[in-house]
Scaffold this motif. Structure first.
Motif, short mmCIF file in Angstrom:
data_model
loop_
_atom_site.label_atom_id
_atom_site.label_comp_id
_atom_site.label_asym_id
_atom_site.label_seq_id
_atom_site.Cartn_x
_atom_site.Cartn_y
_atom_site.Cartn_z
N GLY A 28 4.63 8.66 19.70
CA GLY A 28 3.65 7.97 18.88
C GLY A 28 2.53 8.90 18.44
O GLY A 28 2.07 8.85 17.29
N TYR A 29 2.10 9.75 19.35
CA TYR A 29 1.05 10.72 19.00
C TYR A 29 1.54 11.67 17.93
O TYR A 29 0.83 11.95 16.94
CB TYR A 29 0.62 11.50 20.25
N LEU A 34 1.44 13.48 12.28
CA LEU A 34 2.09 13.78 11.01
C LEU A 34 1.54 12.90 9.89
O LEU A 34 1.24 13.39 8.79
CB LEU A 34 3.60 13.56 11.15
N ARG A 35 1.37 11.61 10.16
CA ARG A 35 0.85 10.70 9.13
C ARG A 35 -0.58 11.09 8.74
O ARG A 35 -0.94 11.11 7.57
CB ARG A 35 0.87 9.26 9.62
N ARG A 185 5.53 9.95 -1.98
CA ARG A 185 4.36 10.35 -1.22
C ARG A 185 4.60 10.00 0.25
O ARG A 185 5.44 9.16 0.56
CB ARG A 185 3.09 9.67 -1.74
N PRO A 186 3.87 10.61 1.16
CA PRO A 186 4.07 10.30 2.58
C PRO A 186 3.66 8.87 2.89
O PRO A 186 2.77 8.30 2.26
CB PRO A 186 3.15 11.29 3.30
N SER A 187 4.31 8.29 3.87
CA SER A 187 3.94 6.97 4.35
C SER A 187 2.75 7.09 5.29
O SER A 187 2.77 7.89 6.24
CB SER A 187 5.12 6.32 5.09
N VAL A 188 1.69 6.34 5.01
CA VAL A 188 0.51 6.37 5.87
C VAL A 188 0.70 5.46 7.07
O VAL A 188 0.33 5.79 8.21
CB VAL A 188 -0.75 5.97 5.07
N ALA A 189 1.30 4.30 6.83
CA ALA A 189 1.50 3.33 7.91
C ALA A 189 2.66 3.77 8.81
O ALA A 189 3.56 4.50 8.40
CB ALA A 189 1.81 1.95 7.32
N ARG A 190 2.61 3.33 10.04
CA ARG A 190 3.70 3.62 10.97
C ARG A 190 4.96 2.90 10.51
O ARG A 190 4.94 1.70 10.19
CB ARG A 190 3.32 3.14 12.38
N VAL A 191 6.05 3.62 10.43
CA VAL A 191 7.29 3.02 9.96
C VAL A 191 7.99 2.32 11.13
O VAL A 191 7.88 2.75 12.28
CB VAL A 191 8.22 4.10 9.35
N PRO A 192 8.71 1.23 10.84
CA PRO A 192 9.33 0.46 11.94
C PRO A 192 10.45 1.20 12.65
O PRO A 192 10.70 0.95 13.82
CB PRO A 192 9.86 -0.80 11.22
N GLU A 193 11.12 2.10 11.94
CA GLU A 193 12.24 2.81 12.56
C GLU A 193 12.29 4.24 12.04
O GLU A 193 12.26 4.48 10.83
CB GLU A 193 13.57 2.12 12.24
N TYR A 258 13.01 8.61 2.80
CA TYR A 258 12.62 10.00 3.06
C TYR A 258 11.52 10.06 4.13
O TYR A 258 11.59 10.86 5.06
CB TYR A 258 12.10 10.65 1.79
N GLY A 259 10.51 9.22 3.96
CA GLY A 259 9.35 9.28 4.84
C GLY A 259 9.62 8.80 6.25
O GLY A 259 8.83 9.09 7.17
#
Length: 373
Positions: A28-29, A34-35, A185-193, A258-259
């Motif tokens: 998680g860290y 990365l985000r 663009r990069p995903s800012v939110a935490r992705v579910p998987e 991708y993200g």
């Protein structure tokens, strides 16, 4: 039953639950880092481009998806960088629209559906014309005849420059596609998987041949695939649940994949596959495809087959990873799945380079500078 695991740090004993919690906190860290770093790069790297007092009449490819996202990227960028962008909608006579609006430039994307007689009529009005070829060198049998009808020819394949110049085209320039930050663009939110390895693209025969000897080991490492024709792969039935067959994904959905993937594989199609190409001259392809820039814009590690011109855009081993054989790809996948910091460092450097040098704003600025000075 709870398993007890000896920890080398401090010599304490950890239960399997505690070890899982520790691993989860670490992962998680790392993902959070990365985000956060990705978002900081996107906000910081914002080159400024000149605004030009010119009017552009834009003619799209007329082919719909997957060309329509490129149309959207070009139109949006032109509107930010020029005084006026006029869109020639389908069914509208382009010469009449050009005669009534008198743009400084008529820009055609792809051009394969465009009447060359109409282009000639526009040129007789004293209006500059340009075409941005989308698929060089795969359809040069067609573009060979198109190019001389334009004042400016822009190609995304370096090996096609001399071809068009040999036809007497006076202004031929190398201009690859890029990443459109509104799409990629990069995903800012935490992705579910988080997926380990991914590939998006059609199953051209060179790709089937390349993947077949390592498809089992790649699937063991978590490969997910998406694209047309993958039932050509002899092993497809064994991995059907991991291959999203026959689905075209839009740019936003593609960006999300991708993200949320640690390693994206980018394997170019072959310019010599006669069943799908129109490249009788056998012109080899050395320049990177648009996916090269789009993956890099999403802050994920990209592994791409080593094309000769790739180093003009990204430093191999620093901003992107390359492979020349199935075995080398597999070995590098294993390395980066177990070396998270190295994976993230390359992905972040690629993101920064892309947002600084490889967006549609960069490309449109270069095009307008070439045409208008």
């Amino acid at each position: 039953m709870t398993t007890t695991v000896f920890s080398p740090v401090g010599g304490e004993l950890l239960t399997s639950w505690e070890r899982g919690r520790q691993d989860g906190l670490r992962d998680g860290y790392l993902e959070g880092y990365l985000r956060g770093r990705s978002n900081a790069i996107v906000e910081r790297v914002k080159p400024q481009f000149p605004f030009r007092q010119v009017r552009v009449l834009y003619v799209g490819s007329g082919k719909g998806f997957p060309y329509s996202p490129i149309d959207e990227a070009v139109i949006s960028t032109l509107r930010q960088m020029t005084a006026e962008t006029i869109i020639c909608e389908a069914g509208v006579p382009m010469p009449e629209l050009a005669a009534s609006t008198r743009p400084d430039l008529v820009l055609v994307l792809d051009g394969m559906e465009q009447s060359l007689e109409h282009i000639d009529q526009v040129r007789t009005l004293g209006i500059r014309t340009a075409v941005w070829m989308t698929d060089d060198p795969y359809y040069t049998d067609i573009t060979f005849n198109m190019a001389p009808h334009y004042d400016y020819v822009f190609t995304l394949e370096r090996n096609c420059i001399d071809l068009y110049r040999s036809l007497g085209c006076p202004n031929v320039h190398y201009l690859p596609f890029a990443a459109f930050p509104e799409h990629y663009r990069p995903s800012v939110a935490r992705v579910p998987e988080i997926r380990n390895v991914g590939f998006i693209g059609s199953a051209y025969w060179n790709r089937v041949t390349f993947f077949q000897p390592i498809i089992g080991p790649l699937m063991d490492r978590g490969l997910s695939m998406n694209g047309l024709w993958w039932d050509r792969l002899p092993e497809y039935p064994a991995y059907a649940e991991r291959i999203d067959l026959g689905k075209w994904m839009g740019p936003l959905e593609t960006s999300q994949v991708y993200g949320s993937t640690k390693i994206m594989i980018n394997l170019h199609r072959s310019p010599f596959e006669e069943t799908v190409n129109k490249n009788a001259a056998g012109i080899p392809a050395i320049s990177p495809n648009p996916r090269t820039f789009e993956i890099s814009a999403c802050a994920t590690l990209q592994m791409v087959d080593a094309r000769d011109d790739l180093a003009s855009f990204y430093r191999p081993g620093v901003e992107i990873e390359t492979f020349t054989s199935p075995q080398e790809l597999l070995e590098k996948v294993d390395f980066y799945l177990t070396h998270e910091k190295e994976r993230q460092d390359i992905a972040l450097r690629a993101l920064e380079r892309t947002y600084r040098e490889h967006t549609y704003s960069n490309r449109i600025d270069e095009m307008l500078r070439i045409i208008f000075g």
